[in-house]
Design an enzyme around this catalytic site. Structure first.
Site, PDB file in Angstrom:
ATOM      1  N   GLY A  35     -17.068  -1.836  18.873  1.00  0.00           N
ATOM      2  CA  GLY A  35     -16.025  -2.561  19.593  1.00  0.00           C
ATOM      3  C   GLY A  35     -15.031  -1.600  20.216  1.00  0.00           C
ATOM      4  O   GLY A  35     -15.346  -0.414  20.416  1.00  0.00           O
ATOM      5  N   GLU A  92      -6.321 -10.460   6.833  1.00  0.00           N
ATOM      6  CA  GLU A  92      -5.661 -11.504   7.617  1.00  0.00           C
ATOM      7  C   GLU A  92      -6.736 -12.355   8.267  1.00  0.00           C
ATOM      8  O   GLU A  92      -7.782 -11.854   8.673  1.00  0.00           O
ATOM      9  CB  GLU A  92      -4.764 -10.881   8.683  1.00  0.00           C
ATOM     10  N   CYS A 139      -3.082  -2.299   8.990  1.00  0.00           N
ATOM     11  CA  CYS A 139      -3.442  -1.443   7.851  1.00  0.00           C
ATOM     12  C   CYS A 139      -4.192  -0.164   8.222  1.00  0.00           C
ATOM     13  O   CYS A 139      -3.733   0.931   7.886  1.00  0.00           O
ATOM     14  CB  CYS A 139      -4.256  -2.236   6.837  1.00  0.00           C
ATOM     15  N   PHE A 158     -18.579  -4.329   8.832  1.00  0.00           N
ATOM     16  CA  PHE A 158     -17.811  -3.249   9.469  1.00  0.00           C
ATOM     17  C   PHE A 158     -18.724  -2.283  10.226  1.00  0.00           C
ATOM     18  O   PHE A 158     -18.480  -1.086  10.267  1.00  0.00           O
ATOM     19  CB  PHE A 158     -16.946  -2.501   8.433  1.00  0.00           C
ATOM     20  N   LEU A 159     -19.790  -2.849  10.761  1.00  0.00           N
ATOM     21  CA  LEU A 159     -20.760  -2.034  11.483  1.00  0.00           C
ATOM     22  C   LEU A 159     -20.976  -2.614  12.884  1.00  0.00           C
ATOM     23  O   LEU A 159     -22.058  -2.556  13.427  1.00  0.00           O
ATOM     24  CB  LEU A 159     -22.074  -2.007  10.682  1.00  0.00           C
ATOM     25  N   THR A 189       0.856  -1.188   0.000  1.00  0.00           N
ATOM     26  CA  THR A 189       0.000   0.000   0.000  1.00  0.00           C
ATOM     27  C   THR A 189       0.892   1.239   0.000  1.00  0.00           C
ATOM     28  O   THR A 189       1.666   1.445   0.939  1.00  0.00           O
ATOM     29  CB  THR A 189      -0.900   0.003   1.251  1.00  0.00           C
TER      30      THR A 189
HETATM   31  N1  LIG Z   1      -1.240  -7.320   6.309  1.00  0.00           N
HETATM   32  C1  LIG Z   1      -2.351  -7.088   5.642  1.00  0.00           C
HETATM   33  O1  LIG Z   1      -3.436  -7.549   6.004  1.00  0.00           O
HETATM   34  C2  LIG Z   1      -2.319  -6.245   4.390  1.00  0.00           C
HETATM   35  C3  LIG Z   1      -3.433  -6.219   3.545  1.00  0.00           C
HETATM   36  C4  LIG Z   1      -3.379  -5.452   2.382  1.00  0.00           C
HETATM   37  C5  LIG Z   1      -2.238  -4.731   2.087  1.00  0.00           C
HETATM   38  N2  LIG Z   1      -1.173  -4.756   2.928  1.00  0.00           N
HETATM   39  C6  LIG Z   1       0.031  -4.009   2.557  1.00  0.00           C
HETATM   40  O2  LIG Z   1       1.004  -4.919   2.084  1.00  0.00           O
HETATM   41  C7  LIG Z   1       2.317  -4.485   2.428  1.00  0.00           C
HETATM   42  C8  LIG Z   1       3.046  -5.585   3.195  1.00  0.00           C
HETATM   43  O3  LIG Z   1       2.361  -5.810   4.400  1.00  0.00           O
HETATM   44  P1  LIG Z   1       2.659  -7.093   5.291  1.00  0.00           P
HETATM   45  O4  LIG Z   1       1.649  -7.082   6.387  1.00  0.00           O
HETATM   46  O5  LIG Z   1       2.757  -8.282   4.423  1.00  0.00           O
HETATM   47  O6  LIG Z   1       4.104  -6.730   5.847  1.00  0.00           O
HETATM   48  P2  LIG Z   1       5.141  -7.666   6.651  1.00  0.00           P
HETATM   49  O7  LIG Z   1       5.890  -6.766   7.537  1.00  0.00           O
HETATM   50  O8  LIG Z   1       4.403  -8.838   7.213  1.00  0.00           O
HETATM   51  O9  LIG Z   1       6.109  -8.240   5.520  1.00  0.00           O
HETATM   52  C9  LIG Z   1       7.047  -7.492   4.824  1.00  0.00           C
HETATM   53  C10 LIG Z   1       8.219  -8.408   4.488  1.00  0.00           C
HETATM   54  O10 LIG Z   1       9.080  -7.745   3.567  1.00  0.00           O
HETATM   55  C11 LIG Z   1      10.411  -8.098   3.865  1.00  0.00           C
HETATM   56  N3  LIG Z   1      11.306  -7.130   3.219  1.00  0.00           N
HETATM   57  C12 LIG Z   1      11.463  -5.806   3.487  1.00  0.00           C
HETATM   58  N4  LIG Z   1      12.350  -5.253   2.657  1.00  0.00           N
HETATM   59  C13 LIG Z   1      12.753  -6.230   1.807  1.00  0.00           C
HETATM   60  C14 LIG Z   1      13.668  -6.267   0.698  1.00  0.00           C
HETATM   61  N5  LIG Z   1      14.309  -5.173   0.285  1.00  0.00           N
HETATM   62  N6  LIG Z   1      13.858  -7.447   0.082  1.00  0.00           N
HETATM   63  C15 LIG Z   1      13.202  -8.543   0.496  1.00  0.00           C
HETATM   64  N7  LIG Z   1      12.327  -8.571   1.500  1.00  0.00           N
HETATM   65  C16 LIG Z   1      12.100  -7.416   2.157  1.00  0.00           C
HETATM   66  C17 LIG Z   1      10.454  -8.127   5.366  1.00  0.00           C
HETATM   67  O11 LIG Z   1      11.530  -8.877   5.860  1.00  0.00           O
HETATM   68  C18 LIG Z   1       9.092  -8.763   5.688  1.00  0.00           C
HETATM   69  O12 LIG Z   1       9.190 -10.175   5.775  1.00  0.00           O
HETATM   70  C19 LIG Z   1       2.130  -3.203   3.230  1.00  0.00           C
HETATM   71  O13 LIG Z   1       2.254  -2.112   2.374  1.00  0.00           O
HETATM   72  C20 LIG Z   1       0.698  -3.306   3.710  1.00  0.00           C
HETATM   73  O14 LIG Z   1       0.101  -2.060   3.922  1.00  0.00           O
HETATM   74  C21 LIG Z   1      -1.181  -5.514   4.059  1.00  0.00           C
END
Ligand SMILES: NC(=O)c1ccc[n+]([C@@H]2O[C@H](COP(=O)([O-])OP(=O)(O)OC[C@H]3O[C@@H](n4cnc5c(N)ncnc54)[C@H](O)[C@@H]3O)[C@@H](O)[C@H]2O)c1
Length: 434
Positions: A256, A155, A263, A252-253, A122
């Site tokens: 809580g 998640e 996020c 989402f209503l 994101t």
């Molecule tokens: N978690 C969610 O539910 C969710 C949902 C939609 C979007 N997002 C977006 O997705 C993105 C990732 O979120 P996440 O929760 O998976 O993050 P996270 O922290 O779980 O995972 C990120 C991973 O990237 C790795 N990393 C960082 N720099 C790196 C590099 N240069 N080379 C290789 N690996 C590298 C880290 O070691 C880590 O394992 C964010 O922008 C988040 O906003 C997350």
């Protein structure tokens, strides 16, 4: 298609595993060698229902592998996805894009032949343009396009969300890149899931707008809940009555303890900053951020009130600390505000959480971790339901009350009825907005 997935966290791992299940060849890259070693040993480093089996199946089929060697993974790839973290930057609330640009530089050096570099993280509007500039500056000979493909999975239901999405959003500058993404998502396209092909900026904006809207919806009902308590209305009835209106919808209503997670807090904060930077303040989002803070603090007051106005010397059993059920993710969980406030004011806190302990031990110093709710309730002055894990939805309330010194419950997820709780022998029951 050959795909490299850079970043193997909650989004990168699920996306990589699901793409391999579509039949693509996927190499997942992470710079965290402990994570990669675990993955290569067949272990899933996060808790996500169903992920282990799907991962094992695709590793066995030879379509999925894990490495720390980004260059090798990128060299052969048709598309490289950036799925690294974009946390809140310390101090100013902006999205920290350090990891995105570092990954872009590494990818640039490794590109061989035409490659589409897709940002799944994101990121604020304009970031894909900057990624393009970074790659071109690092490797002027690279033949590539950039694309924006924000992720909407939740998640705890991530695989189903990825495999059966409400929509897939793809932002591109030309058909060449768009067609590569269309090929990658073909299994979904064939099953009639909507694929929105748009420009880079709109794709980036869709993600922030969607998350901010959902955070607003939650916060709206939380604020209505506070008023319900004052006027004697029941927010569960109110949200049912509202949610059956097709224009509003019931998701989402649920009132809580405030939104949290990896996020909503960071994305609302980043969107507010983007608005300020463009002299177009996002006033609704700014209000949502403030109100959500108030909601979390209000929960502390409610529980304190339940404990005769003071936490000092009280034993409190907290059920659930992850930001929602079915995940081990503790990032920005409401528990991180509520539990320290109780401890700071003299309470002894016992925590039960089916998956939260590994992360929680670092983030919640001073709590005692207990395996079962009845043990946690022994001699306690209050039990607080903070995360609605299924395990906590059908507790033997009589047994729970009998174990406590002062049987009182704060049901911050509205999963019980006052009648049932009081019948079971609880002296006091408080919930949210009822
Ligand atoms: N978690 C969610 O539910 C969710 C949902 C939609 C979007 N997002 C977006 O997705 C993105 C990732 O979120 P996440 O929760 O998976 O993050 P996270 O922290 O779980 O995972 C990120 C991973 O990237 C790795 N990393 C960082 N720099 C790196 C590099 N240069 N080379 C290789 N690996 C590298 C880290 O070691 C880590 O394992 C964010 O922008 C988040 O906003 C997350």
């Amino acid at each position: 298609m050959k795909i490299a997935m850079v970043g193997t966290g909650y989004v990168g791992l699920v996306s990589g595993v699901c793409f391999s299940d579509f039949g693509h060849d996927v190499i997942c890259v992470d710079k965290d060698d402990t994570k990669v070693a675990a993955l290569n040993a067949g272990k899933v480093p996060i808790y996500e229902p169903g992920l282990g089996d799907l991962m094992a199946r695709n590793v066995t089929a030879g379509r999925l592998s894990f490495t720390t060697d980004l260059a090798a993974a990128v060299a052969d790839a048709d598309a490289v996805f950036i799925a690294v973290g974009t946390p809140t930057r310390r101090g100013d609330g902006h999205a920290d894009l350090t990891y995105v640009f570092a990954a872009a530089e590494d990818i640039a050096r490794a590109i061989k032949g035409y490659t589409v570099v897709v940002t799944k993280s994101t990121v604020p509007v304009g970031t894909n343009q900057k990624v393009k500039e970074v790659i071109a500056a690092t490797n002027p000979d690279a033949e590539f396009d950039v694309a924006s493909n924000p992720e909407f999975l939740r998640e705890g239901a991530a695989i189903d969300d990825f495999m059966r999405p409400d929509r897939v959003v793809v932002g591109v500058e030309n058909d060449r890149a768009g067609d590569v993404l269309a090929e990658i998502y073909r299994p979904l396209f064939l099953r009639d899931f909507p694929i929105i092909r748009t420009d880079l900026q709109s794709a980036e904006m869709i993600k922030y707008a969607a998350n901010a809207f959902l955070a607003t919806k939650i916060t709206f009902i939380n604020e209505i809940a506070a008023l319900c308590e004052r006027v004697g209305a029941d927010v569960k009835e109110v949200s049912r009555g509202m949610g059956l209106d097709g224009r509003i919808g019931n998701k989402f209503l649920h009132a809580g303890p405030g939104y949290g997670g990896s996020c909503f807090p960071k994305d609302t904060s980043a969107l507010a900053r983007i608005g300020q930077e463009h002299a177009m303040p996002m006033q609704i989002v700014e209000a949502v951020i403030k109100v959500n803070d108030t909601v979390k603090r209000r929960m502390v007051d409610k529980v304190q009130d339940l404990c005769e106005g003071t936490f000092n010397g009280k034993v409190i059993a907290v059920l659930g600390v992850t930001f929602k059920p079915n995940t081990d993710d503790m990032r920005d969980a409401p528990s991180l505000t509520i539990v320290p406030a109780m401890i700071g004011n003299g309470a002894k806190v016992r925590v039960v959480d089916p998956q939260g302990r590994r992360e929680g031990e670092k983030l919640l110093p001073g709590v005692e971790w207990v395996d079962d709710p009845y043990k946690a309730a022994e001699g306690a002055d209050a039990v607080v339901v903070l995360t609605e894990w299924n395990e906590f939805r059908a507790l033997d309330l009589k047994r729970l009350a009998a174990a406590m010194k002062n049987p009182r419950m704060a049901d911050l997820r509205n999963i019980y009825s006052r009648h049932d709780v009081e019948q079971a022998g609880f002296q006091r029951y408080i919930a949210v907005g009822r």
